[in-house]
Design a protein around this motif. Structure first.
Motif, short mmCIF file in Angstrom:
data_model
loop_
_atom_site.label_atom_id
_atom_site.label_comp_id
_atom_site.label_asym_id
_atom_site.label_seq_id
_atom_site.Cartn_x
_atom_site.Cartn_y
_atom_site.Cartn_z
N MET A 158 43.41 -18.68 -55.49
CA MET A 158 42.39 -18.33 -54.49
C MET A 158 41.93 -19.56 -53.69
O MET A 158 41.08 -19.44 -52.82
CB MET A 158 41.18 -17.66 -55.16
N LEU A 159 42.50 -20.70 -53.96
CA LEU A 159 42.17 -21.93 -53.25
C LEU A 159 42.44 -21.74 -51.76
O LEU A 159 43.45 -21.15 -51.38
CB LEU A 159 43.02 -23.07 -53.81
N ARG A 160 41.52 -22.22 -50.90
CA ARG A 160 41.68 -22.05 -49.46
C ARG A 160 41.81 -23.38 -48.71
O ARG A 160 42.40 -23.42 -47.65
CB ARG A 160 40.46 -21.31 -48.90
N LEU A 161 41.21 -24.46 -49.24
CA LEU A 161 41.19 -25.74 -48.54
C LEU A 161 41.49 -26.86 -49.53
O LEU A 161 40.97 -26.86 -50.65
CB LEU A 161 39.81 -25.98 -47.93
N VAL A 162 42.33 -27.81 -49.10
CA VAL A 162 42.59 -29.01 -49.89
C VAL A 162 42.31 -30.21 -48.99
O VAL A 162 42.83 -30.30 -47.87
CB VAL A 162 44.03 -29.07 -50.41
N PRO A 171 51.84 -23.14 -47.70
CA PRO A 171 51.49 -23.04 -46.28
C PRO A 171 50.25 -22.17 -46.02
O PRO A 171 49.70 -22.20 -44.92
CB PRO A 171 52.74 -22.43 -45.64
N ASP A 172 49.80 -21.44 -47.03
CA ASP A 172 48.59 -20.62 -46.90
C ASP A 172 47.31 -21.44 -46.97
O ASP A 172 46.24 -20.94 -46.64
CB ASP A 172 48.56 -19.55 -48.00
N LEU A 173 47.41 -22.70 -47.39
CA LEU A 173 46.23 -23.55 -47.54
C LEU A 173 45.92 -24.31 -46.26
O LEU A 173 46.83 -24.78 -45.57
CB LEU A 173 46.44 -24.58 -48.65
#
Length: 130
Positions: free
Chosen positions: A59-63, A87-89
């Motif tokens: 469920m991580l969205r941002l790194v 690539p979803d991040l």
């Protein structure tokens, strides 16, 4: 290490962000800025721990990645690996050094000078919440 964070304003669901920074003070400051913007924040202090957190948290969205991490190969190696494999991040590369040369980072990766600004943290939350 997981750090609790304040919920996003007007929302019951907080977006999950990961900060990868080897310097403790810089990692804490960046995590605090992300939490203040409304993210739930995870922390990683090495490339290995960052990749493990990314694997464990779908469920991580941002790194947010320390581009100057020593021991990770070339300057942006970890950033490029994350962008290629997930690539979803949304990915932000932070650095105290010079901006990357054209083509050094994937197009979708955002570069910013250290430290992470509160405005950029809020902007990331707004874009991911849209």
């Amino acid at each position: 290490m997981d750090r609790p964070a304040s919920p996003a304003p007007h929302s019951d669901v907080r977006l999950l962000a990961l900060i990868m920074e080897s310097e403790t003070e810089a990692r804490i400051a960046t995590a605090d800025r992300l939490a203040e913007a409304g993210f739930e924040v995870l922390e990683a202090w090495s490339a290995q721990s960052a990749l493990l957190q990314i694997e464990r948290h779908p469920m991580l969205r941002l790194v947010v990645v320390d581009a100057d991490l020593s021991g990770s190969g070339t300057r942006f190696a970890l950033t490029c690996e994350i962008a290629r494999n997930r690539p979803d991040l949304a990915v932000v590369a932070l650095s105290a050094g010079p901006a990357p040369s054209e083509g050094e980072l994937p197009e979708e990766v955002r570069f910013a000078a250290k430290p992470l600004s509160p405005a950029l943290a809020r902007e990331a939350l707004a874009q991911l919440s849209a």
